[in-house]
Design a protein around this motif. Sequence first.
Motif, PDB file in Angstrom:
ATOM      1  N   GLY A 312     -40.706  -2.710  44.621  1.00 20.69           N
ATOM      2  CA  GLY A 312     -40.160  -2.748  46.183  1.00 20.69           C
ATOM      3  C   GLY A 312     -38.898  -1.901  46.150  1.00 20.69           C
ATOM      4  N   LEU A 313     -38.798  -1.016  47.178  1.00 18.78           N
ATOM      5  CA  LEU A 313     -37.561  -0.308  47.425  1.00 18.78           C
ATOM      6  C   LEU A 313     -37.058  -0.703  48.953  1.00 18.78           C
ATOM      7  N   VAL A 314     -35.748  -0.953  48.846  1.00 14.24           N
ATOM      8  CA  VAL A 314     -35.225  -1.241  50.242  1.00 14.24           C
ATOM      9  C   VAL A 314     -34.017  -0.375  50.374  1.00 14.24           C
ATOM     10  N   GLY A 315     -33.637   0.370  51.348  1.00 20.18           N
ATOM     11  CA  GLY A 315     -32.583   1.211  51.676  1.00 20.18           C
ATOM     12  C   GLY A 315     -33.196   2.672  51.437  1.00 20.18           C
ATOM     13  N   THR A 316     -32.110   3.546  51.466  1.00 19.80           N
ATOM     14  CA  THR A 316     -32.369   5.039  51.381  1.00 19.80           C
ATOM     15  C   THR A 316     -31.434   5.402  49.900  1.00 19.80           C
ATOM     16  N   VAL A 317     -32.074   5.989  49.057  1.00 23.83           N
ATOM     17  CA  VAL A 317     -31.363   6.266  47.779  1.00 23.83           C
ATOM     18  C   VAL A 317     -30.719   7.548  48.036  1.00 23.83           C
ATOM     19  N   PRO A 318     -29.321   7.635  47.811  1.00 20.61           N
ATOM     20  CA  PRO A 318     -28.447   9.004  47.993  1.00 20.61           C
ATOM     21  C   PRO A 318     -28.706   9.875  46.851  1.00 20.61           C
ATOM     22  N   ALA A 319     -28.767  10.952  47.077  1.00 20.48           N
ATOM     23  CA  ALA A 319     -29.037  11.941  45.837  1.00 20.48           C
ATOM     24  C   ALA A 319     -27.851  11.986  44.887  1.00 20.48           C
ATOM     25  N   ASP A 320     -26.441  11.783  45.439  1.00 19.17           N
ATOM     26  CA  ASP A 320     -25.373  11.987  44.808  1.00 19.17           C
ATOM     27  C   ASP A 320     -24.793  10.836  44.354  1.00 19.17           C
ATOM     28  N   VAL A 321     -25.538   9.561  44.057  1.00 17.99           N
ATOM     29  CA  VAL A 321     -24.993   8.490  43.346  1.00 17.99           C
ATOM     30  C   VAL A 321     -25.894   7.991  42.371  1.00 17.99           C
ATOM     31  N   ALA A 322     -25.393   7.883  41.011  1.00 15.70           N
ATOM     32  CA  ALA A 322     -26.114   7.178  40.082  1.00 15.70           C
ATOM     33  C   ALA A 322     -26.481   5.742  40.067  1.00 15.70           C
ATOM     34  N   PRO A 323     -27.716   5.204  39.754  1.00 17.02           N
ATOM     35  CA  PRO A 323     -28.044   3.968  39.927  1.00 17.02           C
ATOM     36  C   PRO A 323     -27.118   2.857  38.860  1.00 17.02           C
ATOM     37  N   ALA A 324     -26.950   1.893  39.071  1.00 18.87           N
ATOM     38  CA  ALA A 324     -26.721   0.906  38.083  1.00 18.87           C
ATOM     39  C   ALA A 324     -27.971   0.019  37.873  1.00 18.87           C
ATOM     40  N   ARG A 325     -28.409  -0.228  36.414  1.00 13.84           N
ATOM     41  CA  ARG A 325     -29.514  -0.876  36.055  1.00 13.84           C
ATOM     42  C   ARG A 325     -29.032  -2.243  35.819  1.00 13.84           C
ATOM     43  N   GLU A 326     -29.870  -3.379  36.115  1.00 10.95           N
ATOM     44  CA  GLU A 326     -29.652  -4.883  35.841  1.00 10.95           C
ATOM     45  C   GLU A 326     -30.885  -5.760  35.466  1.00 10.95           C
ATOM     46  N   GLU A 327     -30.738  -6.622  34.967  1.00 12.61           N
ATOM     47  CA  GLU A 327     -31.681  -7.468  34.451  1.00 12.61           C
ATOM     48  C   GLU A 327     -31.424  -8.937  35.007  1.00 12.61           C
ATOM     49  N   PRO A 328     -32.183  -9.319  36.160  1.00 11.56           N
ATOM     50  CA  PRO A 328     -31.824 -10.491  36.758  1.00 11.56           C
ATOM     51  C   PRO A 328     -32.000 -11.761  35.796  1.00 11.56           C
ATOM     52  N   PRO A 329     -31.402 -12.905  35.819  1.00 17.10           N
ATOM     53  CA  PRO A 329     -31.872 -13.936  35.018  1.00 17.10           C
ATOM     54  C   PRO A 329     -33.087 -14.409  35.337  1.00 17.10           C
ATOM     55  N   ARG A 330     -33.819 -14.183  36.518  1.00 18.61           N
ATOM     56  CA  ARG A 330     -35.220 -15.081  36.686  1.00 18.61           C
ATOM     57  C   ARG A 330     -36.253 -13.829  36.214  1.00 18.61           C
ATOM     58  N   GLY A 331     -35.667 -12.774  35.472  1.00 16.71           N
ATOM     59  CA  GLY A 331     -36.834 -11.756  35.017  1.00 16.71           C
ATOM     60  C   GLY A 331     -37.167 -10.582  36.062  1.00 16.71           C
ATOM     61  N   GLY A 332     -37.636  -9.516  35.396  1.00 19.61           N
ATOM     62  CA  GLY A 332     -37.981  -8.279  36.199  1.00 19.61           C
ATOM     63  C   GLY A 332     -36.570  -7.384  35.815  1.00 19.61           C
ATOM     64  N   SER A 333     -36.517  -6.311  36.788  1.00 22.10           N
ATOM     65  CA  SER A 333     -35.408  -5.437  36.498  1.00 22.10           C
ATOM     66  C   SER A 333     -35.134  -4.824  38.031  1.00 22.10           C
ATOM     67  N   VAL A 334     -33.861  -4.209  37.873  1.00 22.07           N
ATOM     68  CA  VAL A 334     -33.495  -3.604  39.524  1.00 22.07           C
ATOM     69  C   VAL A 334     -32.535  -2.477  38.991  1.00 22.07           C
ATOM     70  N   MET A 335     -32.559  -1.489  39.911  1.00 23.26           N
ATOM     71  CA  MET A 335     -31.740  -0.594  40.197  1.00 23.26           C
ATOM     72  C   MET A 335     -30.862  -0.730  41.446  1.00 23.26           C
ATOM     73  N   ARG A 336     -29.615  -0.605  41.399  1.00 30.72           N
ATOM     74  CA  ARG A 336     -28.643  -0.681  42.620  1.00 30.72           C
ATOM     75  C   ARG A 336     -28.113   0.804  42.649  1.00 30.72           C
ATOM     76  N   TRP A 337     -27.977   1.108  44.035  1.00 29.87           N
ATOM     77  CA  TRP A 337     -27.270   2.078  44.316  1.00 29.87           C
ATOM     78  C   TRP A 337     -25.979   1.921  45.239  1.00 29.87           C
ATOM     79  N   GLU A 338     -24.863   2.017  44.768  1.00 28.28           N
ATOM     80  CA  GLU A 338     -23.642   1.606  45.773  1.00 28.28           C
ATOM     81  C   GLU A 338     -22.788   2.697  45.963  1.00 28.28           C
ATOM     82  N   ARG A 339     -21.943   2.367  46.874  1.00 24.62           N
ATOM     83  CA  ARG A 339     -20.729   3.413  47.142  1.00 24.62           C
ATOM     84  C   ARG A 339     -19.704   2.576  47.742  1.00 24.62           C
TER      85      ARG A 339
END
Length: 367
Positions: A312-339
């Motif tokens: 699932g992807l929610v939001g719009t990924v900016p071209a100029d921001v690198a993502p932060a990778r995480e592994e949630p405690p309940r499993g799976g993985s995520v990438m976050r883009w924040e400014r």
Amino acid sequence: MEHVGIVGTGLAGVRAAAELRAAGFTGKLTAWDAEDREPYDRPPLTKSLFGERVRPLASQGLGDLAGLGVRVVPEAAASVELSPSGALRVSGVAVDAAILATGAAPHRKMPGAHVVYTSDDAARLAAAIPHSASVRIAGAGWIGTEIASAVASAGLPGPRVELWESSGHILGRSFHGAVDDLWLGWLEDGGVDVRLGQPLPEGQDADAILVQATGSAPALAFLAVEADRTARGALATDSLTRVLSGGSPVPGLYAVGDCADALLGETTLEGGHWTKALNDGKATAAAILGVPPPAYIPPVEVFSTQFGHEIGLVGTVPADVAPAREEPPRGGSVMRWEREGRLLALLSVDAPRELSRARKALRVRRD
């Protein structure tokens, strides 16, 4: 308001009818249907190419046109016109309001290529693949990667799968290269031959199936009304789905789903997303009937099933921001883009709780 016309009977059109009835509209509803079949959900056409790909919207509780009292007119190419006096007509029928829900159509078709935009398209492709030596997919966007996953995961003895992408990135329009390693691992593990930075060459073997997955454009050739367009050729609307012309709403004309982009101040909420098609009808019904609209506008969202993963992807990924990778405690993985500490987008792989939180954080309060 006595008669509302709806052009298109996909998810956006059916939900517009359902929301009008739910909000108390008792007048006449007429829908123009290009396929002349029971409305169905389109994402499964590629996600479940060899499975249960045709899923009627009515069976999912998303709307039954007959039960909603909608008169359906089978017509492959309905027209919408606005007279000098401001009267709207759909294929010669006078309406008080017209809702455009025509979705998107493929770019000019490559010679001999399959596209997957209708259930008939998907049926033809699914029938042809098992008898082919190779499946060559042009375009590594969402549709291209879903088809590659479906074929690679089907356990077919024959076809080799090739995925060609001229841009050099997997899902480049959505992620700008940030997910190349992740998807390449899945594709290679699935036995898919990936050709990045290479357009599909002209000339095909007789025993190869060519699939065009190079994107689409809003299907608006039928519209004979002057209206503002966005960069991708969609109709520009306000937050209540009213079509704009010169920045002002065209009286009685609305656009929902993939054929429309909503202008929300400095933000544009693009079509092409299932959740937008699902939710636009609520705002349309509010505008037509003069009732309060929903307080929040849901963010852009994409969901997919590929290589055994729920994505699932929610939001719009900016071209100029690198993502932060995480592994949630309940499993799976995520990438976050924040400014500056503000969430802009989140990619969830088998982490539905994180996706739900991001969806709530990214919704926009309606002005």
